[in-house]
Design a protein around this motif. Sequence first.
Motif, PDB file in Angstrom:
ATOM      1  N   LEU A  74      -5.776   9.154  -6.129  1.00  0.00           N
ATOM      2  CA  LEU A  74      -5.022   7.903  -6.166  1.00  0.00           C
ATOM      3  C   LEU A  74      -5.795   6.931  -7.054  1.00  0.00           C
ATOM      4  CD1 LEU A  74      -2.448   7.290  -4.522  1.00  0.00           C
ATOM      5  CD2 LEU A  74      -3.891   6.159  -2.849  1.00  0.00           C
ATOM      6  N   PRO A  75      -5.109   6.226  -7.959  1.00  0.00           N
ATOM      7  CA  PRO A  75      -5.883   5.365  -8.862  1.00  0.00           C
ATOM      8  C   PRO A  75      -6.551   4.191  -8.143  1.00  0.00           C
ATOM      9  CG  PRO A  75      -3.529   5.193  -9.302  1.00  0.00           C
ATOM     10  CD  PRO A  75      -3.692   6.252  -8.277  1.00  0.00           C
ATOM     11  N   SER A 124       0.119   6.177 -13.990  1.00  0.00           N
ATOM     12  CA  SER A 124       0.204   7.486 -13.376  1.00  0.00           C
ATOM     13  C   SER A 124       1.520   8.100 -13.780  1.00  0.00           C
ATOM     14  CB  SER A 124       0.098   7.383 -11.854  1.00  0.00           C
ATOM     15  OG  SER A 124       1.363   7.387 -11.278  1.00  0.00           O
ATOM     16  N   PRO A 125       1.611   9.428 -13.784  1.00  0.00           N
ATOM     17  CA  PRO A 125       2.837  10.075 -14.217  1.00  0.00           C
ATOM     18  C   PRO A 125       4.037   9.691 -13.364  1.00  0.00           C
ATOM     19  CG  PRO A 125       1.066  11.676 -13.817  1.00  0.00           C
ATOM     20  CD  PRO A 125       0.581  10.355 -13.368  1.00  0.00           C
ATOM     21  N   ARG A 126       3.782   9.269 -12.110  1.00  0.00           N
ATOM     22  CA  ARG A 126       4.888   8.995 -11.205  1.00  0.00           C
ATOM     23  C   ARG A 126       5.177   7.504 -11.090  1.00  0.00           C
ATOM     24  NH1 ARG A 126       6.015  13.310  -7.901  1.00  0.00           N
ATOM     25  NH2 ARG A 126       7.009  11.889  -6.459  1.00  0.00           N
ATOM     26  N   TRP A 150      -0.045   0.090   9.111  1.00  0.00           N
ATOM     27  CA  TRP A 150       1.355   0.498   9.265  1.00  0.00           C
ATOM     28  C   TRP A 150       1.677   0.600  10.757  1.00  0.00           C
ATOM     29  CZ3 TRP A 150      -0.963   4.304   5.462  1.00  0.00           C
ATOM     30  CH2 TRP A 150      -0.905   3.771   4.172  1.00  0.00           C
ATOM     31  N   ASP A 160      -7.632  13.860 -11.788  1.00  0.00           N
ATOM     32  CA  ASP A 160      -6.385  13.145 -12.007  1.00  0.00           C
ATOM     33  C   ASP A 160      -5.526  13.053 -10.758  1.00  0.00           C
ATOM     34  OD1 ASP A 160      -5.981  14.203 -15.416  1.00  0.00           O
ATOM     35  OD2 ASP A 160      -6.874  12.407 -14.562  1.00  0.00           O
ATOM     36  N   ALA A 161      -5.746  13.937  -9.795  1.00  0.00           N
ATOM     37  CA  ALA A 161      -4.935  13.904  -8.575  1.00  0.00           C
ATOM     38  C   ALA A 161      -5.354  12.769  -7.657  1.00  0.00           C
ATOM     39  CB  ALA A 161      -5.057  15.227  -7.849  1.00  0.00           C
ATOM     40  N   LEU A 179       0.830  -1.203   0.000  1.00  0.00           N
ATOM     41  CA  LEU A 179       0.000   0.000   0.000  1.00  0.00           C
ATOM     42  C   LEU A 179       0.866   1.255   0.000  1.00  0.00           C
ATOM     43  CD1 LEU A 179      -2.774  -1.150   2.477  1.00  0.00           C
ATOM     44  CD2 LEU A 179      -3.055  -0.615   0.066  1.00  0.00           C
ATOM     45  N   VAL A 223       1.124  13.458  -1.784  1.00  0.00           N
ATOM     46  CA  VAL A 223       0.748  12.105  -1.344  1.00  0.00           C
ATOM     47  C   VAL A 223       1.894  11.142  -1.638  1.00  0.00           C
ATOM     48  CG1 VAL A 223      -0.877  10.207  -1.682  1.00  0.00           C
ATOM     49  CG2 VAL A 223      -1.711  12.551  -1.662  1.00  0.00           C
ATOM     50  N   ALA A 224       2.516  11.305  -2.801  1.00  0.00           N
ATOM     51  CA  ALA A 224       3.640  10.426  -3.146  1.00  0.00           C
ATOM     52  C   ALA A 224       4.784  10.586  -2.146  1.00  0.00           C
ATOM     53  CB  ALA A 224       4.119  10.729  -4.551  1.00  0.00           C
ATOM     54  N   LYS A 234       4.500  11.231   0.979  1.00  0.00           N
ATOM     55  CA  LYS A 234       4.157  10.439   2.170  1.00  0.00           C
ATOM     56  C   LYS A 234       4.471   8.957   1.922  1.00  0.00           C
ATOM     57  CE  LYS A 234       0.508  13.545   3.754  1.00  0.00           C
ATOM     58  NZ  LYS A 234      -0.940  13.774   3.766  1.00  0.00           N
ATOM     59  N   ASP A 293       3.670   1.481  -1.418  1.00  0.00           N
ATOM     60  CA  ASP A 293       4.142   1.582  -2.798  1.00  0.00           C
ATOM     61  C   ASP A 293       3.063   2.221  -3.684  1.00  0.00           C
ATOM     62  OD1 ASP A 293       6.103   1.151  -4.726  1.00  0.00           O
ATOM     63  OD2 ASP A 293       5.083  -0.635  -5.437  1.00  0.00           O
ATOM     64  N   ILE A 294       1.818   1.850  -3.434  1.00  0.00           N
ATOM     65  CA  ILE A 294       0.713   2.446  -4.208  1.00  0.00           C
ATOM     66  C   ILE A 294       0.657   3.962  -3.960  1.00  0.00           C
ATOM     67  CG2 ILE A 294      -1.814   2.593  -4.323  1.00  0.00           C
ATOM     68  CD1 ILE A 294      -1.902  -0.445  -3.992  1.00  0.00           C
ATOM     69  N   ILE A 295       0.818   4.337  -2.687  1.00  0.00           N
ATOM     70  CA  ILE A 295       0.786   5.771  -2.363  1.00  0.00           C
ATOM     71  C   ILE A 295       1.995   6.479  -2.986  1.00  0.00           C
ATOM     72  CG2 ILE A 295       0.938   7.418  -0.458  1.00  0.00           C
ATOM     73  CD1 ILE A 295      -0.556   5.411   1.229  1.00  0.00           C
ATOM     74  N   HIS A 296       3.132   5.806  -2.946  1.00  0.00           N
ATOM     75  CA  HIS A 296       4.358   6.370  -3.493  1.00  0.00           C
ATOM     76  C   HIS A 296       4.202   6.703  -4.980  1.00  0.00           C
ATOM     77  CE1 HIS A 296       8.432   6.766  -4.765  1.00  0.00           C
ATOM     78  NE2 HIS A 296       8.533   5.542  -5.238  1.00  0.00           N
ATOM     79  N   ARG A 297       3.331   5.952  -5.664  1.00  0.00           N
ATOM     80  CA  ARG A 297       3.125   6.184  -7.100  1.00  0.00           C
ATOM     81  C   ARG A 297       1.901   7.053  -7.368  1.00  0.00           C
ATOM     82  NH1 ARG A 297       1.743   1.549  -9.077  1.00  0.00           N
ATOM     83  NH2 ARG A 297       2.044   0.160  -7.321  1.00  0.00           N
ATOM     84  N   ALA A 298       1.437   7.741  -6.322  1.00  0.00           N
ATOM     85  CA  ALA A 298       0.240   8.576  -6.492  1.00  0.00           C
ATOM     86  C   ALA A 298       0.521   9.730  -7.454  1.00  0.00           C
ATOM     87  CB  ALA A 298      -0.191   9.124  -5.139  1.00  0.00           C
ATOM     88  N   PRO A 299      -0.479  10.156  -8.203  1.00  0.00           N
ATOM     89  CA  PRO A 299      -0.265  11.283  -9.113  1.00  0.00           C
ATOM     90  C   PRO A 299       0.040  12.584  -8.376  1.00  0.00           C
ATOM     91  CG  PRO A 299      -2.474  10.313  -9.378  1.00  0.00           C
ATOM     92  CD  PRO A 299      -1.821   9.590  -8.264  1.00  0.00           C
ATOM     93  N   SER A 300      -0.483  12.712  -7.163  1.00  0.00           N
ATOM     94  CA  SER A 300      -0.247  13.937  -6.405  1.00  0.00           C
ATOM     95  C   SER A 300       1.103  13.859  -5.689  1.00  0.00           C
ATOM     96  CB  SER A 300      -1.379  14.095  -5.384  1.00  0.00           C
ATOM     97  OG  SER A 300      -0.935  14.839  -4.296  1.00  0.00           O
ATOM     98  N   ALA A 301       1.940  14.875  -5.908  1.00  0.00           N
ATOM     99  CA  ALA A 301       3.289  14.861  -5.324  1.00  0.00           C
ATOM    100  C   ALA A 301       3.271  14.808  -3.785  1.00  0.00           C
ATOM    101  CB  ALA A 301       4.080  16.064  -5.813  1.00  0.00           C
TER     102      ALA A 301
END
Lengths: 491, 347
Positions: B103-104, B76-78, B115, B100-101, A387, A399-400, A402, A389-397
Amino acid sequence: MSLATALCWSCVRCLAIALLVWPLSRLLSEAWDATRGSTRRGLLALLFVPFLFPELWVGYAYALWLIQHPVWNELLFDLLLLLKLVPAGAVVAHLSPPPPMSAQAIHCRRLAIRSDARWSSRFAVQLGCHVRGPLRAAVPAVALVFLLAFQDYELPSLMGIKSWTVWMFDAQAGARDATTALHHIGWPLACELAVLLPALAVTLSNSVQPTAMAEPVWPLTGLRSAIVWSYLVVSATLTAAIPIAITGRGMFAGFGQLFRNQSQLASLLSNIASGFVIGALAAGLTCGVAGRLLTPNPSPPWGEGKIDAAMLPRRRAGVRWLLMLPGCLGSLVVGLLVLVLFQRTPLFVVYDTPLPLVIALAAWLLPRGVLMLLLWSGIRHGAGSHLADIIHRAPSAPVAAKGIDLMWHLRHRPAWFCWMLVSYWAYLDLTSAAMLAPTGMASAPVRLYDLMHFSRTSLLSAQTCLTLLVPVVLLWIGFGVRRQVVRWLAV
Amino acid sequence: MNDSDHTVSNLLWRLHDVTLRGVGRARLDGVSLNIASGTTAVIGYSGAGKTSLLKLLVRFERPDAGRVESSGVFESPRARIPPAPPLDVGEKPRVAGGNDARLPLFWVPQTDGLWPHLSVFEHLTTVLPPGVNANAAKELLTAFDLLALRDARPDRLSQGERSRLAVARALASHAKVLVMDEPLVHVDPARAGTYWNVVRDHCRTTATSLVIATHSPEVVLREAEHVVCLSGGCVAFAGDVPTLYDRPPSRELARFLGPINWFTPDEATWWLGVTSAGDVSCRPERLSVVRDDASPLVIRSSRFAGSVAEIELSDDRGAPPMTIFHRPAIDDLRPGDRVTLRVSDVD
């Protein structure tokens, strides 16, 4: 004293210690499961003090205390060794899957015994249940503790205790070439394999049953709590606090002498640096190979960090155990084998380089690296990590960012801790380092060990303190820098 | 689900002959499947492969054979890992929500995936998208009865609290697609309905798609539009929920959504007095059991379980006994009573 005598002494002592360690390990493993939050952190900190505190320091502190009373000296050594190895047993007990025969299953079987059954058949049923249950679960931990006790060198050497490792090391040091010492290694090796192979067989056949549930966890209260905490305090006191107190007397004066003698200080720091660099390289190799061996491939039923043969593909199991086997035989055996390998083959061209020592240390520490990574595998490879990793690849910088921070906590920090610990163990090693260190690159622990046999002076205590603490400080600085880099990346 | 069931424009995943090995037997065996936007329930008995399928969808695992294509779920772009092969369709599939912002995708794993170093509140704030006020996290904690535990870490939580936190975190992520593996399964049934209302409202207001694995027919019927039945690692049924409920292809599949009365043509004639070329099935609410002193059908036993009653019938004419399910307004049938069965709306 002959090798046979030393070997017999070692076997009897190690067997007794391994059998005594098991119930204590079980108790502490249960306490580990039963506590939460800061209580658990405190418990684990105290639990691991005896295992992590440098043996060189303990041996140096107690070396001359009872040397005139062999029996008391032997008992003190046995006690210190037992306290040191209880945490190792607790880790294995904590990681082991529940036995095929649970406590509830044994109780159900007991209820099913007819009241008119003869005592012999009652006994046979009970024994059968326990062999499939708690006794089977004990095999890996007892074997590991036996092996660690059997391979111990620093403590018996400094305390003047009969042990095959001391005999063998002295024989190697006095021999013209390592092949002579290697000729004697057959019987100790047979003893180790006789313990190791059955334990491997049991571990490999361990597979979490679909119906096997973990035993219920009871809260740590009352008498159990008192026993656990008393034990932890006493063990930490005997293995760390008292050695610090003994060597601490006059240490400041020793530091004064050391800092006034610049050439001695420079030489010591040079030894510390060379040992540290070699240890760090060996740890990198160990962690890299251990990580590779544990890489989920490709469909991991990773659970809660339990040792489970089914967890990894069986076709790679043979390679894995083959790579870990030398490490299970101890630093002395590995050092001797690598020494012979690099002395008697074309590899001699790199004999006087750090390579043989790095390889020996990495091979010796590989099982520990694997065990530590397994301990954290539930976190590193679990759903929470995915999870992150999923957040790390979020489109929003934001969130990524975090996600980066989460991945540091869940993946990189455990791996970094593993590397730090293995580095320190590699740095502290005496036997392989004494045999394989290239000319002019003797590690500081080896240098101090040579001096520790003769006396305890304030200068030597200061050198010991510096030798054992400088790498710890360096490793923590490295940890802080790494953490800061992650924060910058996250920002 | 066939392409005819869902236009390609609302597909989220397409699986082509996917196999996932397990210990001793395949966990998924040659699964081909389309998963559309909206709410899809994955059902099946224990060991059928539900969790394995969900793990493939969220890419926690990779298939040993076959392909899993996603449509916009992972791109996603990232992205640091290569995205799955895109669907081979002309039009870009529509994923719920246009921001688009967002989370997919987010996941509620079977083991909760919490966590350990974060508090309950931090679990939610960590995944909140930018621009969403932290009050949203508090509201979610309140909705899931976790506010009093906001500073607790996961190791202090009960199993039910962990389940609720995992679901609350998924909602806080505002992801376009949520994949939930038996969510709220450890929550007491009395409160689970309330939490499901929160999930449903969230999905409706944010146009979020949901894929849930569950054992509960009630959850499937109440929450899902589409259903995938797995059996022994294979897809036994994929389609709309009403189809499986009202016109199930087989008795075995019908049972996934709760009790059903199933009659062969001969049995239908004998017990119902209905002539049919094929099997006749009816859910308990469509079967009436009426007292009739002249009927040859006699009640041998009756067990009332709240919403459904199970009765065992015998026939004076010598047919073997049969068990039927119905929904009585009052549990007033007793052994020995003579009854007639009436089915409404037989297909």
